[in-house]
Every structure is written in structure tokens, then in C-alpha cells.
Design a protein around this motif. Structure first.
Motif, PDB file in Angstrom:
ATOM      1  N   UNK C   9       0.814  -1.231   0.118  1.00  0.00           N
ATOM      2  CA  UNK C   9      -0.090   0.047   0.008  1.00  0.00           C
ATOM      3  C   UNK C   9       0.899   1.292  -0.173  1.00  0.00           C
ATOM      4  N   UNK C  10       0.417   2.308  -0.692  1.00  0.00           N
ATOM      5  CA  UNK C  10       1.160   3.502  -0.834  1.00  0.00           C
ATOM      6  C   UNK C  10       0.870   4.366   0.489  1.00  0.00           C
ATOM      7  N   UNK C  11      -0.407   4.573   0.795  1.00  0.00           N
ATOM      8  CA  UNK C  11      -0.630   5.526   2.087  1.00  0.00           C
ATOM      9  C   UNK C  11      -0.915   4.807   3.414  1.00  0.00           C
ATOM     10  N   UNK C  12      -0.583   5.237   4.547  1.00  0.00           N
ATOM     11  CA  UNK C  12      -1.044   4.450   5.791  1.00  0.00           C
ATOM     12  C   UNK C  12      -2.400   4.068   5.718  1.00  0.00           C
ATOM     13  N   UNK C  13      -3.396   5.108   5.448  1.00  0.00           N
ATOM     14  CA  UNK C  13      -4.819   4.757   5.274  1.00  0.00           C
ATOM     15  C   UNK C  13      -5.263   3.711   4.302  1.00  0.00           C
ATOM     16  N   UNK C  14      -4.598   3.749   3.487  1.00  0.00           N
ATOM     17  CA  UNK C  14      -4.883   2.539   2.421  1.00  0.00           C
ATOM     18  C   UNK C  14      -4.459   0.984   2.919  1.00  0.00           C
ATOM     19  N   UNK C  15      -3.208   1.067   3.708  1.00  0.00           N
ATOM     20  CA  UNK C  15      -2.701  -0.210   4.249  1.00  0.00           C
ATOM     21  C   UNK C  15      -3.795  -0.295   5.378  1.00  0.00           C
ATOM     22  N   UNK C  16      -4.431   0.345   6.314  1.00  0.00           N
ATOM     23  CA  UNK C  16      -5.099  -0.072   7.330  1.00  0.00           C
ATOM     24  C   UNK C  16      -6.372  -0.611   6.710  1.00  0.00           C
ATOM     25  N   UNK C  18      -6.824  -2.146   3.761  1.00  0.00           N
ATOM     26  CA  UNK C  18      -6.844  -3.225   3.348  1.00  0.00           C
ATOM     27  C   UNK C  18      -6.655  -4.232   4.371  1.00  0.00           C
ATOM     28  N   UNK C  19      -6.312  -4.045   5.455  1.00  0.00           N
ATOM     29  CA  UNK C  19      -6.294  -4.894   6.454  1.00  0.00           C
ATOM     30  C   UNK C  19      -7.610  -5.121   7.107  1.00  0.00           C
ATOM     31  N   UNK C  20      -8.454  -3.977   6.991  1.00  0.00           N
ATOM     32  CA  UNK C  20      -9.660  -3.965   7.871  1.00  0.00           C
ATOM     33  C   UNK C  20     -10.651  -4.847   6.986  1.00  0.00           C
ATOM     34  N   UNK C  21     -10.311  -5.203   5.695  1.00  0.00           N
ATOM     35  CA  UNK C  21     -11.225  -6.184   4.676  1.00  0.00           C
ATOM     36  C   UNK C  21     -11.422  -7.379   5.356  1.00  0.00           C
ATOM     37  N   UNK C  22     -12.598  -7.918   5.421  1.00  0.00           N
ATOM     38  CA  UNK C  22     -12.959  -9.211   5.608  1.00  0.00           C
ATOM     39  C   UNK C  22     -12.311 -10.139   4.384  1.00  0.00           C
ATOM     40  N   UNK C  23     -11.517 -10.915   4.949  1.00  0.00           N
ATOM     41  CA  UNK C  23     -11.126 -11.893   3.876  1.00  0.00           C
ATOM     42  C   UNK C  23     -12.157 -13.225   3.840  1.00  0.00           C
ATOM     43  N   UNK C  24     -12.261 -13.990   2.511  1.00  0.00           N
ATOM     44  CA  UNK C  24     -13.240 -15.080   2.665  1.00  0.00           C
ATOM     45  C   UNK C  24     -12.994 -15.978   3.594  1.00  0.00           C
ATOM     46  N   UNK C  25     -11.652 -16.368   4.028  1.00  0.00           N
ATOM     47  CA  UNK C  25     -11.318 -17.253   4.921  1.00  0.00           C
ATOM     48  C   UNK C  25     -11.606 -17.113   6.426  1.00  0.00           C
ATOM     49  N   UNK C  26     -11.535 -15.761   6.478  1.00  0.00           N
ATOM     50  CA  UNK C  26     -12.334 -15.250   7.933  1.00  0.00           C
ATOM     51  C   UNK C  26     -13.662 -15.567   7.975  1.00  0.00           C
ATOM     52  N   UNK C  27     -14.351 -15.466   7.035  1.00  0.00           N
ATOM     53  CA  UNK C  27     -15.683 -15.505   6.940  1.00  0.00           C
ATOM     54  C   UNK C  27     -16.196 -17.199   6.912  1.00  0.00           C
ATOM     55  N   UNK C  28     -15.374 -17.896   6.188  1.00  0.00           N
ATOM     56  CA  UNK C  28     -15.290 -19.405   6.412  1.00  0.00           C
ATOM     57  C   UNK C  28     -15.272 -19.679   7.837  1.00  0.00           C
ATOM     58  N   UNK C  29     -14.137 -19.217   8.428  1.00  0.00           N
ATOM     59  CA  UNK C  29     -13.812 -19.401  10.085  1.00  0.00           C
ATOM     60  C   UNK C  29     -15.065 -19.387  10.752  1.00  0.00           C
TER      61      UNK C  29
END
Lengths: 287, 392, 331
Positions: C9-16, C18-29
């Protein structure tokens, strides 16, 4: 006639020496090599079982069994060091914790399987169990022996690590491994030897402790907390520190239980917390 | 939502009932003991007693096969003990809960026994109140007041007029202290001082010195079995307290076989109250000890006999109900049962469901070069005094 | 982890973000956590205690994995929560949700008070101080048996029906639903915390706590904040155990519980949100299975499991797996 406080001081000092003998090996492995070996008391337990086996079953004299307890623990530790520990010298602290806790679990199960879960009382000759009267106070023979051995080991270790070539190599290997290698020091060997020394001392400590604290498979976990307390209060990398810490903790524990028994269970922890808040690096700690 | 949940629960229950119906001819016993950790040896000895009973009497009673499912509670851990009891009842469909070396675990599992209406046999946990927690529970071990109050009374009758008490600062220690005090004071004795000792305590020298300072006629002691009795004995020897002169009294753990071996000759003269020792003189016990040794290469102790008699109680009750393992039916059958045990005559009090038995006062002596507990007095058919006092 | 910050990621906001997005594997968990209701209804009590252990491990992860505070006394807060819930219930108020909040509040308060000491120390001294406080509290609870019931445990706890509707049944149905819900809610809270600037600052403290103040992040204040939050969360876990099992005893405060917790977290992978959860699941299921087959020697196999994980998957199961995945992606 001596007032009773001398008896209390003597008992406390002897108890401290018991703690010291159990912990001095950890002071070598954790203090000098920076390896968190929570399986320390497993090696102590091994020394204990070897002693019980030799003394009770084969009728060896107690003092002849002590060197064997040292050697057995040292040899066993070399096997572990070569196969498992050395891979983790540079791993995170947490991985070291996990590995050594795992080894402790295995050792406890193995001890229960081989020696059963029963207490293993050591059968010592009567002269080791009595006490000597001096100016109206009783001094237990076994406690005198503990103090003597603890003093001897402290002197030997300090001399050996500070003033011999072997000691210098070890300190060099620990302080700067790459530089030591560059100077032609066999670092692997130095580490293996140091580790064997630490574990051997654990085995000896276990052999000496069981007469007072007893021996069953839970030994490997029960005394871990005391070992960590002594080493941290003493300061990493300092044999003298461990000695001083053990003496302070032992005396305050026994004196506290005698004069203020209501605080008996709390004292050793209170003293530890107090000392560490005063000197976070330990009494004699450098780091 | 509520209906959905209820339906699911009922469904789960139904599937489990089907499981137990399939096993018509067997009666399942769920055994919860601390097989690992600090109390592993207690569990081993209780389990050995059970194994020996099954070996001697077969595993069938009243035409039903007995099946045992073992679970490890891993030390004092009531939440785990309760979950294991729940799982034994719901998953394994056991008919009887048994074992329980430790009071906190027994109290937690008692809730399950009460709720699921399952017969429960406490084979060791010795705090007086344990059996009050479930109306389906019986006990085949002993209670702390049963031994120690009896000991207190006996001590005064034998001329010990003042005593110092030293107990470990935890439940059983405090119970023992108050039971001994009660018996001792009621008989006219005087407690000159007391100390409660830390639970984690590898060195007794300071506490023993306190006792010595007061120079009492008797010292009462209650500490956990295992490593501590040996350490205590050594502290006595080092402080020059001779149990032959100062009467050192306590509950049976402090002079069990391993403790005596650890203490050595200093133990001679110690007086303990107990309901069982492998050295008890009776034909039944001699056979029991012999069989036990042949099987496990060691002597039985009071834990073993708790397990052994626990199994006997289950067998006897099942024989009486002709294999009906319903909690209420079984507990009714168990009430008032009497039998001859290796420990001597014993019975289940129909009112309290607690054990009634002889209390033996024993003194450590050297017989044929070996330290043993020799019975010097027998107080017959003692009921738990704590519950008797509760009723009043 | 430090390198991940630098490469994406280019900016800290974008990085955060990207982290905050729920990944499919998390939903599956999280969907998978519902499976026990359908597949293994006989194991719901175990599932409930795993969820509680998972929550407890998550709370340790917040301070250990993210802020680098190694604690060997975290059971103190677990125990405070458990005793608070138990004592409230014993004296007549068995309503679970309010009991849970009271427990969390008290544990958090004690955590906040001690955090002033904790924030001043690092390394071995910190570990030993947490251990010391934990042991002192356990001894205190033992000696205050008039309040805590001492070694016999607190008697007379009764938890009322959840929301006035659901009885805590013998099968653990309500217990698991309740524990899982609380775990999920607090997990979301933890996830948001970690994926916030505050979470990034914590990781900075873990890597170098002396330099962080130099870039304007007050290390000690941050440590105090996260320590308080973790304490409250541990207290919640303790209260959950007390309420769902209606038992509390000294083991909830013991060193063994702290140590076991540390093992679970490190086994799963410290410094990863799911590390504690995965560790709790694997450790407790393994223990249940091993101790079912060999009640006397099960810990032998647990030991083998730990040694195998350390040698094969360093940095815990999740850490090891993600290393392997990263290597696989490269080739």
C-alpha cells in the motif's frame, strides 16, 4: 546460648542454598546463553531419579551418586541440545518457551511411566538426618552439607568462568558469536559444553533437593517458578547474583514464616516483586 | 428462536437416548480422577483399587456388563470436572458417576449428578459437605471431621491436656483444624496456639520452631500428602522434637508408607487417625494386600480402599436393584448397605448417605526393622460428626 | 511483520483499509464455528470452553503479540472476572449479561491500576512481575476464603436463564451460543483496534518502544490502554466460564492457567488475530482426544505436538503456515 534468631537465619540461609542449587544451572543456560530452558527442572528431576535409583536400589553411598546425577543430566542434555535446542538458539523467545514446555510435558509423562506416580523417598543414613548442637541451637547436618556444596559450586563456577580459557571462550561465544568463530573458537562445542554444564548442575541440584522437597513426576513443573524467581532476582549472567538472590529469598521466606506466619505464603513473591521493582535487571544484573 | 433451540436440544437428547438403548445389557460408569499433575498418584491408587475389584469379581453384575469410561480432570479444576461429568452423561450416556479425588471437583460434578439424577460415588473427596450437594451421592472414603474430631477427643482422654495446631492454609487444613479443636476442647483440652502454613511450602523449619517455642504436650498437624510429610518429619528431627515425648498427631497421610520411608526413624511415636492402613490386622485385609501386591507391585493405601469399596458399593447396590441403574433407585438401594471391607466393618448412613466406619488411632512403631502404623485404639462405627452437628 | 508494513500500500490509510477488509477465509472460519451445533451436538460444552479459552488467548495476544508485553500472570484478570461473576451470582443476582459487564469492568479497573507499574518495565523483569502479581493474587484469594470459598471453590452460584429465555442446559447448547456470541463481538472489537492507527503504534512499541515516542506516539500511555483493554477482555472470559459452568475456584487464578494460556497462544501463533483462537482449538481438542484415550499419559502426546510444531512450523501454526504460503507464492 545463642538467641533463636541465629537458628532462623541458619535455616533461611540453608533454604536459600537449596534454591540456589536448584537454580544455578538455569543461571548458566538462561543467564549466559540467553536460552529460555523451561525444561530445566526436568533435568533436575532426572538427577533426582538417578540418585534414588542408585541409593535405594543399588545401595550406593549418597555422595557417590551425586557425580553420576550430574553426568546423567549433562549427557541427556547434550543429546537434546544436538537434536532440538541448537536449532532454536536464534529463534524467538516464545518458540524456545514452547519447545522446552513440550519437552517438560514429555519428561513428566516418561517419569510417570517408568517410575510410577508414587513419591520416591530417598533412604539416607541416620548421620545425615540428625543435627549438631552448638551453643544451645540445633544445626541440621544435611543443611550444613547443602551450604557447603553451594559455596563450593559458587567458587568453582566463578573461578572457572572468569579465570580459565574455557570460561573466556564461552563468554566470547555468547557475547559475539560471529567474532568468536572468526577467532577460531569452536562455538558449537562451547555452546554444547555450556549447556551440558547448566543441565548437569540442574541434575546435581535435583539430587540434593529431593531429600528436602521429595520427588515425583510433578517435580519438573513444581519448582520451575522458584528457579525463575532466583535467576531473575539475581540478574542474568551472574552466578554471584543468583547466590545472593537465593540467600535473600531463603532468609526472608523462613524469617517471615517464623515471625509473621500470616504472611508466610506471600513473602517470597513480595520480596521478588520488591527487588525487581527496585532493580529490574536483578541484583547483580548487567543487562 | 426459543422453540428452535428447544427442538435441537430434544433432538440431541433423543439421539443420545437411542445410544443408551442400544447398549441395553451394559451399565456405564464414568470415572473422573486427576490422572495427571500433582495428584496423579492419588488417581492411580484409586484406579488400582477399582481394577482389583473388577478382576476379583468379574465385570458383570445382575446380568449387566460393567463398562468404565475414564476421564482426567488434571488436578483441582472444577470447570473441567463439571464439563467431563456433563459429557459423560450427555455424550457417553453413563449411568453412574464415580471417582473424585478432590473436593472442588466432586462439588462441581455433584451439580450434574443432581440435575441429571445420576447415582454418584465419591471415592475419596473428604470435605464433610460434599455429599449434601447431590441427593444421589454416596461416599466410600471418609470425612475430615470423622477422623480429626475423633482424634481430638481421644487425645484428651489419653492425658494430652494442651496442644499446638499446625495446618496448611487451605480447605481441608482449616476443616481439620476446627474438627480437632472441637473434639479436643469439648473433652477439656486447651489449644495453646496455632499456625496456618503456606500451601506451597517446601521447608517447615520456621513453623516447627514456632511450635517448639511453646513447648506443648501435643502438636496436631494437617498437611497435604505427597512430598510434604517427609519434609515435615525432617524439620521435626532437626529441631529436636521427639514424637516419643511431644505427641505429634495428625491425619493418616502424614504417616503413609512413603512418608514413613522419607522421614525414617524420627517418625517413631507419631500418632495418627485413619480408617485404613495396609498393616490393618484382619484376614480380609491380608488377602486384599496380597492380591494388590501381586497385581500392582506396591501396597494399597487409603485411596485404594476408597476405590475398592466404591466398586463394591456399586456392585452391591446393582445386585439389590437387579440391574436397575436409575439414580433414585440406586441411591435408595445404597442407603443402609453394610459390608465387611479390608478396612473393617463399614456402612452407608441411610440419612446422610455418608460412610460409617471404625476410626483407628495408630502409632508409628518399628516392627521387624520396618516402620509401620500400629493400631492402638479403635473407635467403632463413627458417623460424620459435622452432619450430626448440622442437624441439631 | 515489519516488512509487510513497508511493502504494501501507498498510504497508511490504504494499508489500514486493506487490513480491515474481511477475507473469505475469515468468513469461512466464523461460519465454521457454527458447525458444532449441527455436527457434534454432544461436544457443545467443550466447544463453549474452547470459545472461552480462545477469548482469553485473544486478550493475551493483544498485549503479548501486538505490544510485546509477555505476561505470565494473565490469569489474574481471568480469575478476577470469574470471581466477580460468581460472587454477584452467589449473592442473588444471576443475570448473566450484566454480570459479565460488571466482571469486565472490575478486571479492567484492576488492569488499569496495575498498568502504571507494567508500563515501566520490560524483558525478564516484566515477565516476573506479572508472574509475581498473579501468584500474590492467587494466595490472597486462598486466604480470603470467607469471600472466595478458598480451595473448595465458590459454592452457590446460579446463573439465570439467558435473556430470561434460554436455560443453561446440561448439553451446553446455551453455553456455547452465549460464549460464541461474546467471543465474536469482542473479536470484532479487537480486530478494529488492531487495524487502527492505535494498533499500528502498538506494533511499533513491540519492535522498538524507545523510538516510538520520538515519532510522537506515547509508548507508556498506549501500553496502559491496551493492558486495560486486555485485562477487561480476560475478565470477560473468566466471567463466561464462571457463568456457564456455575463454578469458580482458585485454579482460575493459577500460574498453570497463565502458562497454559501462553502455550495455546504461542502454539497458534502470537501476533496474529486468529493465533489464539487456532491455538485454543488445537490445544483443547488435542487434550480432549488424547486424554480420552490415555488419561494417564496424554500430556506425552501434547509434548510431542508442541515439539513438532516448534521444529516444523516456527512462530506458531499460523506463523509457520503463512511462511510456507509465502515461500510457495514466490516460487
Amino acid at each position: 546460648m545463642l538467641p533463636p534468631i541465629f537458628g532462623v537465619l541458619f535455616d533461611g540461609f540453608a533454604y536459600g542454598m537449596l534454591l540456589f542449587l536448584l537454580s544455578v544451572g538455569q543461571s548458566v543456560t538462561l543467564g549466559m546463553m540467553n536460552f529460555i530452558n523451561l525444561a530445566h527442572c526436568s533435568f533436575a528431576m532426572l538427577g533426582g531419579y538417578v540418585t534414588v535409583l542408585l541409593v535405594n536400589r543399588y545401595g550406593w553411598p549418597f555422595f557417590a551418586a551425586l557425580p553420576i546425577a550430574f553426568l546423567a543430566a549433562a549427557l541427556a542434555s547434550v543429546a537434546f541440545e544436538r537434536t532440538l535446542y541448537r536449532r532454536l538458539y536464534r529463534a524467538s523467545d516464545l518458540d524456545q518457551v514452547l519447545l522446552t514446555i513440550g519437552i517438560t510435558f514429555i519428561s513428566v509423562a516418561a517419569a510417570a511411566y517408568i517410575f510410577t506416580t508414587a513419591q520416591q523417598p530417598l533412604q539416607l543414613p541416620a548421620y545425615l538426618r540428625g543435627s549438631l548442637s552448638f551453643m544451645g541451637l540445633d544445626f541440621a547436618v544435611y543443611r550444613l552439607i547443602l551450604i557447603g556444596i553451594a559455596l563450593a559450586i559458587t567458587a568453582l563456577l566463578v573461578a572457572c568462568l572468569e579465570y580459565t580459557r574455557f570460561g573466556a571462550k564461552i563468554r566470547a561465544a555468547v557475547d559475539n558469536e560471529r567474532m568468536a568463530r572468526g577467532l577460531g573458537i569452536d562455538v558449537d562445542r562451547a555452546f554444547a559444553l555450556t549447556f551440558a554444564l547448566g543441565s548437569g548442575l540442574a541434575g546435581l541440584g535435583g539430587a540434593l533437593a529431593i531429600e528436602i522437597v521429595g520427588l515425583d513426576p510433578s517435580f519438573a513443573f513444581t519448582y520451575l517458578v522458584y528457579v525463575l524467581i532466583v535467576v531473575s532476582v539475581g540478574g542474568l549472567g551472574s552466578i554471584g547474583g543468583s547466590f545472593a538472590a537465593a540467600a535473600v529469598l531463603g532468609i526472608s521466606d523462613i524469617a517471615g514464616k517464623y515471625y509473621v506466619p500470616q504472611l508466610g505464603a506471600f513473602l517470597i513473591y513480595l520480596v521478588m516483586v520488591g527487588l525487581l521493582m527496585w532493580r529490574p535487571a536483578g541484583l547483580f544484573g548487567k543487562r | 428462536m426459543k422453540h428452535v433451540l428447544r427442538a435441537a436440544t430434544v433432538l440431541a437428547a433423543a439421539s443420545m437416548l437411542a445410544g443408551s438403548a442400544a447398549a441395553q445389557g451394559t451399565i456405564k460408569i464414568g470415572l473422573i480422577l486427576p490422572y495427571s499433575g500433582q495428584f496423579a498418584d492419588t488417581a492411580t491408587q484409586i484406579d488400582n483399587g477399582i481394577k482389583l475389584y473388577l478382576k476379583q469379581h468379574g465385570d458383570t453384575v445382575a446380568g449387566k456388563k460393567i463398562e468404565i469410561i475414564r476421564k482426567d480432570a488434571g488436578g483441582i479444576n472444577p470447570p473441567v470436572a463439571k464439563r467431563l461429568a456433563q459429557e459423560l452423561v450427555t455424550r457417553d450416556a453413563v449411568d453412574i458417576l464415580a471417582g473424585f479425588a478432590l473436593t472442588p471437583n466432586a462439588l462441581a460434578a455433584a451439580d450434574v449428578s443432581a440435575e441429571a439424577k445420576k447415582f454418584m460415588v465419591d471415592m475419596n473427596a473428604a470435605t464433610a459437605i460434599v455429599t449434601t450437594k447431590s441427593p444421589y451421592m454416596v461416599r466410600t472414603s471418609f470425612t475430615v471431621p470423622q477422623l480429626n474430631q475423633t482424634l481430638g477427643t481421644w487425645a484428651v482422654q489419653r492425658g494430652i491436656k494442651n496442644a499446638y495446631t499446625m495446618v496448611t492454609d487451605y480447605g481441608p487444613g482449616i476443616d481439620a483444624e476446627s474438627a480437632f479443636d472441637k473434639g479436643f476442647k469439648a473433652a477439656g483440652g486447651e489449644i495453646v496456639g496455632s499456625v496456618r502454613m503456606a500451601v506451597a511450602n517446601p521447608d517447615f523449619s520456621a513453623y516447627v520452631q514456632r511450635a517448639k517455642d511453646l513447648n506443648p504436650q501435643g502438636i496436631f498437624i494437617m498437611i497435604p500428602g505427597g512430598a510434604q510429610p517427609g519434609a515435615f518429619g525432617k524439620a521435626l528431627a532437626e529441631r529436636g522434637i521427639d514424637p516419643k515425648k511431644t505427641k505429634v498427631m495428625g491425619q493418616m497421610e502424614i504417616t503413609d508408607e512413603h512418608a514413613l520411608a522419607a522421614m525414617g526413624d524420627v517418625a517413631i511415636g507419631m500418632i495418627t487417625a485413619g480408617h485404613y492402613d495396609y498393616n490393618h490386622k484382619s484376614k480380609l485385609n491380608e488377602e486384599f494386600v496380597k492380591a494388590y501386591n501381586a497385581e500392582f507391585k506396591r501396597n494399597p493405601d487409603f485411596f485404594s480402599v476408597g476405590g475398592y469399596d466404591g466398586m463394591h458399593l456399586i456392585f452391591a447396590a446393582l445386585a439389590k436393584t437387579k440391574g436397575n441403574a436409575d439414580g433414585q433407585v440406586l441411591v435408595d438401594a445404597a442407603k443402609g448397605l453394610t459390608w465387611d471391607s479390608p478396612r473393617g466393618p463399614m456402612a452407608i448412613d441411610p440419612e446422610t448417605r455418608d460412610v460409617v466406619q471404625n476410626v483407628y488411632i495408630r502409632r508409628v512403631e518399628k516392627v521387624d526393622g520396618k516402620l509401620v502404623n500400629v493400631e492402638i485404639a479403635t473407635i467403632p462405627n463413627v458417623k460424620d460428626p459435622f452432619k450430626a452437628a448440622m442437624k441439631k | 511483520m515489519a516488512s509487510a508494513v513497508a511493502t504494501t500500500a501507498s498510504s497508511p490509510q490504504a494499508y489500514l483499509r486493506s487490513l480491515a477488509r474481511w477475507k473469505p477465509i475469515e468468513i469461512a472460519f466464523w461460519l465454521a464455528t457454527l458447525l458444532p451445533f449441527a455436527l457434534v451436538p454432544n461436544y457443545l460444552s467443550l466447544a463453549s470452553q474452547i470459545a472461552i479459552a480462545g477469548l482469553f488467548a485473544l486478550s493475551l495476544d493483544l498485549i503479548l503479540g501486538y505490544a510485546g508485553i509477555v505476561s505470565l500472570g494473565h490469569a489474574a484478570f481471568f480469575g478476577i472476572g470469574a470471581y466477580t461473576a460468581g460472587i454477584i451470582s452467589k449473592y442473588g443476582w444471576g443475570e448473566p449479561i450484566s454480570g459479565l459487564m460488571a466482571s469486565a469492568a472490575l478486571a479492567g479497573l484492576v488492569g488499569w491500576t496495575t498498568s502504571f507499574i507494567i508500563a515501566r518495565f520490560r524483558h525478564l523483569a516484566l515477565i516476573m512481575l506479572t508472574l509475581g502479581f498473579g501468584l500474590l493474587l492467587a494466595e490472597l484469594a486462598n486466604s480470603m476464603s470467607w469471600l472466595t470459598g478458598g480451595v473448595d471453590g465458590l459454592q452457590g452460584i446460579h446463573t439465570w436463564d439467558l435473556l430470561g429465555l434460554f436455560h443453561f442446559d446440561l448439553y451446553g447448547f446455551t453455553a456455547y451460543a452465549y460464549s460464541l456470541t461474546v467471543l465474536f463481538i469482542l473479536f470484532i472489537v479487537a480486530r478494529r483496534l488492531i487495524n487502527s492507527p492505535f494498533g499500528l503504534a502498538l506494533r511499533g512499541i513491540r519492535e522498538n518502544w524507545i523510538r516510538m515516542p520520538a515519532i510522537g506516539a506515547p509508548s507508556r500511555a498506549h501500553i496502559r490502554a491496551i493492558y486495560t483493554i486486555a485485562a477487561a477482555m480476560a475478565g470477560t472470559a473468566g466471567a463466561l466460564l464462571a457463568q456457564t459452568t456455575e463454578t469458580v475456584s482458585l485454579d482460575s487464578l493459577s500460574f498453570e492457567r497463565s502458562a497454559e494460556l501462553l502455550v495455546m497462544l504461542v502454539l497458534g501463533g502470537a501476533g496474529r488475530l486468529y493465533g489464539g483462537l487456532v491455538g485454543a482449538i488445537i490445544f483443547m481438542v488435542a487434550r480432549d482426544q488424547f486424554s480420552g484415550t490415555t488419561p494417564q499419559y496424554w500430556y506425552f502426546w501434547i509434548g510431542v505436538l508442541l515439539v513438532a510444531v516448534v521444529t516444523l512450523l516456527p512462530n506458531g501454526i499460523l506463523g509457520g503456515l503463512s511462511n510456507i504460503a509465502a515461500r510457495w507464492r514466490k516460487t
